[in-house]
Design an enzyme around this catalytic site. Structure first.
Site, mmCIF file in Angstrom:
data_model
loop_
_atom_site.group_PDB
_atom_site.id
_atom_site.type_symbol
_atom_site.label_atom_id
_atom_site.label_comp_id
_atom_site.label_asym_id
_atom_site.label_seq_id
_atom_site.Cartn_x
_atom_site.Cartn_y
_atom_site.Cartn_z
ATOM 1 C CG HIS A 78 12.939 -7.993 1.703
ATOM 2 N ND1 HIS A 78 13.949 -7.216 1.181
ATOM 3 C CD2 HIS A 78 11.923 -7.127 1.998
ATOM 4 C CE1 HIS A 78 13.557 -5.927 1.158
ATOM 5 N NE2 HIS A 78 12.332 -5.853 1.640
ATOM 6 C CD GLU B 278 12.262 -2.126 -0.464
ATOM 7 O OE1 GLU B 278 12.830 -2.671 0.505
ATOM 8 O OE2 GLU B 278 11.035 -1.905 -0.499
ATOM 9 C CG HIS C 88 7.621 -6.093 -0.120
ATOM 10 N ND1 HIS C 88 7.880 -5.126 -1.064
ATOM 11 C CD2 HIS C 88 8.475 -5.855 0.901
ATOM 12 C CE1 HIS C 88 8.840 -4.332 -0.627
ATOM 13 N NE2 HIS C 88 9.221 -4.746 0.569
ATOM 14 C CD GLU C 89 8.482 -7.826 4.367
ATOM 15 O OE1 GLU C 89 9.709 -8.089 4.401
ATOM 16 O OE2 GLU C 89 8.042 -6.653 4.415
#
Lengths: 493, 493
Positions: free
Chosen positions: A265, A291, A261-262
């Site tokens: 980003h 997001e 997830h990160e």
């Protein structure tokens, strides 16, 4: 070009101080010993004040007037427009209100860290009332300037161009089918087994696996790092992106998808246009688009069959002393797609997550628009939890309306970004599949065709297009929630 | 108190930005990936400029005039005096010269990183000439303001109150007996054996041992941390001190004493008076006094018999798989007191180190005073190396006059601090022994009586006393090099 150039220099100066703020903020979360907190807080407050003064410098108004006579190309016009947007958002709120809200927010957040554990709603309210009151004043001032409702004016900070009329429709549609779909999937999953053990997964092993997954995802380690913090985040600056995770030795699942997830980003930040580094137009488009990239990595890519087939042998390698059966693709798949309604948003699965967001959206919208009082929140929370997820939070404030940090310092308008991101991510994947053989790319382990599409269509654009235009040029249509629904149905039913 | 209070607020603002600079500087050395360098350099340059503007703000002159009518107590007067000292040092050099020197220094230092390895003196000179030229201009301007010789005016930046007349006498005396003493000791050590092996010492083991030693030395981990950087240093702020080391897996000796050394710097910082945090009077007294603390820890304490008796079992524990014979106290003692003249200052032992410093002092003094040209340096270096250490650096620039970073960016006047520190450290130990049973404290493992003496006499004083007054109140006399000589003779002969 005289005034445009002055503005460029000024915004690059602001970005330089923002760089220091980002690194010292990361340091405070990932490196700083506890005894450094007071001195750091003072230094950071001083820096915030300095950045605020730079962002509201009196000469900016004059330069924005005079820049009209500069002859600018299309990109420079977009750049100017983003500077003006940031300037309007920053200057419209009187400095006294900014300070008062910042103080009230810090006080409320600080006390909340204890009060939440104690389920102390009334203690929380003694600070929260002021935060709501000041946030409503802020919303009112922003609303008058922008010609929007108070809530829409707050939303505009995080999601420029999005308003609650759209969200009512999008989220209203979503919540009309989500509870039934959730029930169907829970029924279906009753016959599926998830194999787990009581084994432990060392931090060092999880970290090594995480780093290998980041390499697979082309995280640029020349321009970033992975560290540990109690709340995972993506910080730093595009040239030096700092992502964090946390490790639970009884559970390798959370840190792993957290890292994916990160990394989403991070790759957005690392892929922003370097030619516009330090300028508002070179920044990420919105919280929702940010997001969308983390959720594209985590949900669209990271939980796909093909990706899990890469993950499986890597996990077996790094956790070689553990029971290999856990890491078999079908078992990992089941772990990563398990649906289970729960109280806590940050622990929610892909399917039930939007219900948590819509609940918060509906409450914060009515709160900012003055239709409800902060005192009504616990009851509304309980009602909506029952309606959307079949769970009651009556009297359970700590797992209910006190669970999130966002409202403690007045960040009303932020929550919709999470579900907008999930919708954009599904839409991007659907569009990408029209020109890229995504499954083949994942299967081959060379994910570059996927990243090239994201870079060309999203990352390299920075804020040069509106969100609507960005999504339309990337996918041929504006936001269409049907893609998200199809994605969920295909994956889970 | 009106103007004093304004000054206090202003200097605390400067300290807040200094805090950000210290943390981001540490980050650049210990954490930052290489690709972050350009953006960081720009942000740091912006911050330096901002701090420079704050330090030379026009209102300061007026406030310093008007503060004369405030009624201040003794500590406030000392505080004011230190503000004025910093202000004079900062404002006397015209901004154009500050910028020019900074640019020339960065350029010279950057190129030096390659040129040193290539032994390229003439390439180095193409940048160094400008650094020397601008430093001489700076020295001249400072000299005129302060009524000092040019070199003494530079020395005053790092060692307020010290001048080259004193240094000529102190260093002249030292170098009159050091070469003979060195020869005597080398002869004596010929009959001593040092037991070493080809084993390796993992970074993790060295780190664990280092942390345990830091605990023994009462490093406050609530207000600091240990990390890795290619050049060990002590950075951060007093509330959050960041020390670094480097690990060589073939040699545990260097990192260990390096950690003890940096812990000495750190405890000085951690022990500075909190009531004056953020004010010049709350800062460390001078570079020489700072070095006296690191060398007190490393040389006076860390290489003492008693300390090595604590170190020995700890090293055996952490390096349990290695040959224990290496860590026997007498062997560690021999390792840590081995004398061997060499080319490189940073690798020098306690005994030969001052020769490296005196050589540099004599050259930089004459260079700043215009008595020699930068072109004369290699020949002078070779002459003095032969005279003081019996080694020739003819044609060997990289292990000779190009080995240090200090002169590349014009930090002329800094070198004497190292040997002043060694002298102060020996004098502090001699004085401490008059009231503290130092050997017993070390033997018992409770080093607090030692730290209490240092805290009472040095750390807690900050910059409230001149160096001379500080040393006199701590030891009953001003700097007396006899203590250093006695220390060396007692330890090595």
């Amino acid at each position: 070009m005289e005034y445009y150039n002055k503005l460029v220099e000024h915004y690059k100066t602001i970005a330089n101080f923002g760089h220091l703020s980002a690194i010292c903020g990361w340091d405070a979360a990932a490196m700083m010993p506890s005894g450094g907190n007071q001195a750091r807080s003072e230094a950071m407050a001083q820096l915030s004040l300095h950045i605020h003064h730079l962002s509201t410098a009196p000469q900016l108004g004059e330069w924005f007037d005079r820049v009209e006579s500069d002859s600018l190309d299309a990109m420079q016009k977009a750049s100017l427009s983003e500077m003006q947007r940031q300037w309007r958002l920053t200057t419209v709120v009187p400095e006294d209100l900014v300070k008062a809200k910042s103080l009230a927010g810090s006080k409320c957040e600080h006390a909340w860290r204890t009060q939440r554990g104690e389920n102390d709603w009334s203690g929380f309210c003694s600070n929260f009332e002021e935060v709501v009151n000041l946030s409503q004043q802020e919303a009112q001032i922003r609303a008058e300037q922008a010609g929007l409702t108070p809530y829409d004016a707050m939303l505009d900070i995080y999601e420029p161009g999005v308003n609650s009329a759209q969200l009512d429709e999008l989220f209203g549609d979503l919540i009309s089918w989500l509870p039934d779909l959730t029930q169907q999937i829970i029924e279906k999953q009753k016959s599926e087994s998830v194999y787990t053990t009581q084994e432990s997964y060392s931090t060092a092993q999880q970290n090594a696996l995480g780093l290998e997954i980041m390499k697979l995802l082309n995280f640029d380690f020349e321009h970033g790092r992975l560290d540990i913090s109690s709340h995972p985040f993506c910080g730093g600056v595009p040239q030096d992106v700092r992502i964090t995770t946390r490790y639970d030795e009884s559970d390798f699942v959370q840190s792993l998808m957290g890292i994916v997830h990160e990394t989403g980003h991070a790759r957005y930040e690392q892929g922003l246009p370097t030619a516009y580094a330090g300028l508002p137009v070179g920044e990420a488009r919105s919280m929702g688009i940010h997001e969308s990239q983390s959720l594209f990595f985590e949900m669209q890519l990271g939980r796909s069959d093909g990706f899990i087939h890469h993950l499986s042998p890597l996990a077996q390698k790094h956790f070689a002393s553990n029971d290999a059966k856990v890491f078999e693709p079908s078992n990992l798949q089941n772990i990563y797609t398990r649906v289970q309604p729960g109280y806590i948003r940050v622990d929610a699965d892909e399917l039930t997550y939007p219900a948590h967001v819509i609940l918060r959206y509906e409450i914060e919208r009515d709160l900012m628009n003055g239709k409800i009082s902060y005192k009504d929140i616990p009851e509304l929370w309980d009602q909506k939890m029952q309606q959307y997820l079949g769970l009651s939070t009556k009297g359970n404030f700590k797992d209910g309306c006190m669970q999130d940090i966002h409202w403690t310092d007045g960040a009303f308008g932020y929550f919709p970004s999470y579900t907008l991101g999930a919708m954009y991510a599904a839409q991007f994947m659907a569009a990408m599949k029209q020109t890229v053989n995504v499954d083949e790319a994942i299967k081959s382990g060379d994910l570059n065709p996927i990243f090239t599409w994201l870079s060309d269509n999203i990352w390299s654009k920075g804020s040069s297009l509106s969100t609507e235009a960005l999504v339309k040029q990337a996918t041929g249509e504006t936001l269409n929630a049907q893609h998200f629904q199809s994605h969920l149905v295909n994956r889970y039913l």
